[in-house]
Enzyme design. Sequence first.
Site, PDB file in Angstrom:
ATOM      1  N   GLY A   1       0.823  -1.194   0.000  1.00 44.87           N
ATOM      2  CA  GLY A   1       0.000   0.000   0.000  1.00 44.87           C
ATOM      3  C   GLY A   1       0.856   1.242   0.000  1.00 44.87           C
ATOM      4  O   GLY A   1       2.064   1.174   0.228  1.00 44.87           O
ATOM      5  N   PRO A   2       0.242   2.390  -0.284  1.00 47.70           N
ATOM      6  CA  PRO A   2       1.004   3.636  -0.335  1.00 47.70           C
ATOM      7  C   PRO A   2       1.625   3.979   1.013  1.00 47.70           C
ATOM      8  O   PRO A   2       1.223   3.413   2.038  1.00 47.70           O
ATOM      9  CB  PRO A   2      -0.041   4.680  -0.740  1.00 47.70           C
ATOM     10  CG  PRO A   2      -1.361   4.034  -0.621  1.00 47.70           C
ATOM     11  CD  PRO A   2      -1.183   2.577  -0.561  1.00 47.70           C
TER      12      PRO A   2
ATOM     13  N   THR B   1       3.558  -0.370   8.935  1.00 45.49           N
ATOM     14  CA  THR B   1       4.440  -0.642  10.069  1.00 45.49           C
ATOM     15  C   THR B   1       3.628  -0.787  11.347  1.00 45.49           C
ATOM     16  O   THR B   1       3.846  -1.689  12.159  1.00 45.49           O
ATOM     17  CB  THR B   1       5.450   0.503  10.242  1.00 45.49           C
ATOM     18  OG1 THR B   1       6.030   0.790   8.984  1.00 45.49           O
ATOM     19  CG2 THR B   1       6.524   0.150  11.231  1.00 45.49           C
TER      20      THR B   1
ATOM     21  N   THR C   1       0.197   4.559   5.336  1.00 46.51           N
ATOM     22  CA  THR C   1      -1.141   4.031   5.555  1.00 46.51           C
ATOM     23  C   THR C   1      -1.200   3.096   6.757  1.00 46.51           C
ATOM     24  O   THR C   1      -2.227   2.491   7.015  1.00 46.51           O
ATOM     25  CB  THR C   1      -1.635   3.270   4.312  1.00 46.51           C
ATOM     26  OG1 THR C   1      -0.592   2.428   3.861  1.00 46.51           O
ATOM     27  CG2 THR C   1      -2.015   4.235   3.222  1.00 46.51           C
TER      28      THR C   1
ATOM     29  N   GLU D   1     -11.743  33.853  -7.331  1.00 42.77           N
ATOM     30  CA  GLU D   1     -12.247  32.824  -6.410  1.00 42.77           C
ATOM     31  C   GLU D   1     -13.764  32.890  -6.319  1.00 42.77           C
ATOM     32  O   GLU D   1     -14.430  31.852  -6.244  1.00 42.77           O
ATOM     33  CB  GLU D   1     -11.620  32.995  -5.018  1.00 42.77           C
ATOM     34  CG  GLU D   1     -10.091  32.819  -4.993  1.00 42.77           C
ATOM     35  CD  GLU D   1      -9.632  31.501  -5.588  1.00 42.77           C
ATOM     36  OE1 GLU D   1     -10.385  30.506  -5.521  1.00 42.77           O
ATOM     37  OE2 GLU D   1      -8.511  31.462  -6.137  1.00 42.77           O
TER      38      GLU D   1
ATOM     39  N   HIS E   1     -15.226  30.902  -9.145  1.00 42.26           N
ATOM     40  CA  HIS E   1     -15.266  29.459  -8.852  1.00 42.26           C
ATOM     41  C   HIS E   1     -16.440  29.162  -7.929  1.00 42.26           C
ATOM     42  O   HIS E   1     -17.213  28.236  -8.160  1.00 42.26           O
ATOM     43  CB  HIS E   1     -13.996  29.023  -8.105  1.00 42.26           C
ATOM     44  CG  HIS E   1     -12.756  29.022  -8.937  1.00 42.26           C
ATOM     45  ND1 HIS E   1     -12.688  28.453 -10.177  1.00 42.26           N
ATOM     46  CD2 HIS E   1     -11.505  29.477  -8.662  1.00 42.26           C
ATOM     47  CE1 HIS E   1     -11.451  28.577 -10.650  1.00 42.26           C
ATOM     48  NE2 HIS E   1     -10.717  29.211  -9.744  1.00 42.26           N
TER      49      HIS E   1
HETATM   50  P1  ADP Z   1       3.742   2.909   6.561  1.00 38.09           P
HETATM   51  O1  ADP Z   1       4.563   1.869   7.225  1.00 38.09           O
HETATM   52  O2  ADP Z   1       2.547   2.362   5.854  1.00 38.09           O
HETATM   53  O3  ADP Z   1       4.495   3.860   5.692  1.00 38.09           O
HETATM   54  P2  ADP Z   1       3.373   3.797   9.250  1.00 38.09           P
HETATM   55  O4  ADP Z   1       2.754   2.588   9.835  1.00 38.09           O
HETATM   56  O5  ADP Z   1       4.791   4.005   9.524  1.00 38.09           O
HETATM   57  O6  ADP Z   1       3.105   3.840   7.693  1.00 38.09           O
HETATM   58  O7  ADP Z   1       2.514   5.050   9.698  1.00 38.09           O
HETATM   59  C1  ADP Z   1       3.109   6.223  10.153  1.00 38.09           C
HETATM   60  C2  ADP Z   1       2.278   6.843  11.242  1.00 38.09           C
HETATM   61  O8  ADP Z   1       1.030   7.279  10.737  1.00 38.09           O
HETATM   62  C3  ADP Z   1       1.928   5.881  12.339  1.00 38.09           C
HETATM   63  O9  ADP Z   1       2.895   5.870  13.335  1.00 38.09           O
HETATM   64  C4  ADP Z   1       0.590   6.391  12.850  1.00 38.09           C
HETATM   65  O10 ADP Z   1       0.795   7.421  13.802  1.00 38.09           O
HETATM   66  C5  ADP Z   1      -0.016   7.014  11.637  1.00 38.09           C
HETATM   67  N1  ADP Z   1      -0.960   6.083  10.987  1.00 38.09           N
HETATM   68  C6  ADP Z   1      -0.867   5.615   9.733  1.00 38.09           C
HETATM   69  N2  ADP Z   1      -1.907   4.812   9.437  1.00 38.09           N
HETATM   70  C7  ADP Z   1      -2.669   4.751  10.524  1.00 38.09           C
HETATM   71  C8  ADP Z   1      -3.892   4.055  10.841  1.00 38.09           C
HETATM   72  N3  ADP Z   1      -4.485   3.265   9.943  1.00 38.09           N
HETATM   73  N4  ADP Z   1      -4.403   4.222  12.058  1.00 38.09           N
HETATM   74  C9  ADP Z   1      -3.806   5.023  12.953  1.00 38.09           C
HETATM   75  N5  ADP Z   1      -2.655   5.676  12.723  1.00 38.09           N
HETATM   76  C10 ADP Z   1      -2.082   5.566  11.523  1.00 38.09           C
END
Ligand code: ADP
Length: 460
Positions: free
Chosen positions: A176-177, A183, A180, A398, A401
């Site tokens: 995924g992007p 981790t 999201t 603006e 728009h």
């Molecule tokens: P990725 O590994 O997908 O790039 P991370 O898990 O490192 O993203 O996300 C970075 C931070 O963004 C997390 O530490 C959290 O604070 C926030 N975050 C991202 N996605 C979520 C989610 N689904 N729910 C709650 N917090 C999120």
Amino acid sequence: IILLTAGVYIGRAPRHRDVPFSDLLTALERGEVTAVRAAEDDVYADLESGGTLRTTAPTGYFGNNPELFAALARNGVRVEVDGASRRLFNGLALLLGAGVLGLVGFTAWRTTTGRIPSVTGRTKLAGKGQPPVTFDDVAGVDEAKEELREIVDFLREPQRFAGLGGRIPRGVLLAGPPGTGKTLLARSIAGEAGVPFLFASGSEFVEMFAGVGAARIRRLFKDARKHGRCIIFIDEIDAVGRSRGSQSLSHEEREQTLNQLLVEMDGFEGHGGIIVIAATNRQDILDPALLRPGRFDRQVSVGNPDLRGREEILRVHARTVKIGDQVELLRVARGTPGFSGADLANLINEAALIAGRAGRAAVEQADLEAARDKVMMGVERKSLQLTARERVVTAWHEAGHAVVAALLPHADPVHKVSIVPRGRAMGVTMQLPDTDRHTYTRDYLETQIAILMGGRAAEQ
Ligand code: ADP
């Protein structure tokens, strides 16, 4: 450098015989000496009969002995004196050379043997001492959580699954992007199951020296086996997991590393309780061998959250800051289409900072909106010097728009109109859809075009 310096020394140094100082005096008196070379306390005397004597003279013997010089000169003896500084310089050069060579050797040794700190030190046992992350901390990715719950069950009660003879998944690929929550999801699995979480990043396995990446993979799995049940998380696996032999990008070292990873994943017993979770935002370039059953056969896609997901994520992060009673997080969620979890976490944080700067006791709706604008469109450019005319033109633009958007039936409702310059925009008209749009109708797109041209039309 060392060889050259040594070569010069050896080439210059004639064979000599070490003798007591008195022998030198005798030889001088007898006129057998053709040349004398003094280097600090050491004295070399070339003899007429061939051969060289070496002895140690009393300190200052040569320098403070004018008669001796006179006598030597009379006898036609060549006298050479090596200054202390020159010897010091030669010595330093030698030392420096040795140092550089030593350093090079040490680095090579460190990076090529398995005992290098950079191999051992990189296996990070993340989250030690912090409260464990649980599924409650991850919001808006319900499908992914559903799929991963099974992994948690397995880690909690491996016997239940092993007894039935089913093959336990070894690898899960989260695709995924960025931002999201991939981790975060992996950590929450470890947290839910109460097992250690080993963190590594794909780029750590790509090194200049061949074999280092593979050694690190071996090390990682060795560490994991020590923990028994645990989760290995490899972030950005595409750094190592690129398709092998993909033309110019093909890379011996990476291939070796990837092979090692595949071997390790095949090698460990499913019952060992090690689960490898990898994250990537380029699933398309991964080597198919990685995705084969028995390796990363579970693929879970983690996308940007939808409206409800955004609201939940905002709620999760709002727990950590003081939020006013009047705040409607749903409104914020509606205004942030396309935001990732990380963006939303950032938004809440910015809002808290803005509220703090204003000296408020809690974060209010206005702070959240200001933070949203900042994250979305950049900071206000207060210093930008605008003429009154420019402001008027922007206002007309603006307004154009806004009016078109307000009047056309298929347009999203107008949320906000501003002529405060931000980022690269002079002003902005913001519309907020009631729900996230996934497909667009012809009417909608034609309306969009009309709204965009409305600005220019109004100016005219
Ligand atoms: P990725 O590994 O997908 O790039 P991370 O898990 O490192 O993203 O996300 C970075 C931070 O963004 C997390 O530490 C959290 O604070 C926030 N975050 C991202 N996605 C979520 C989610 N689904 N729910 C709650 N917090 C999120």
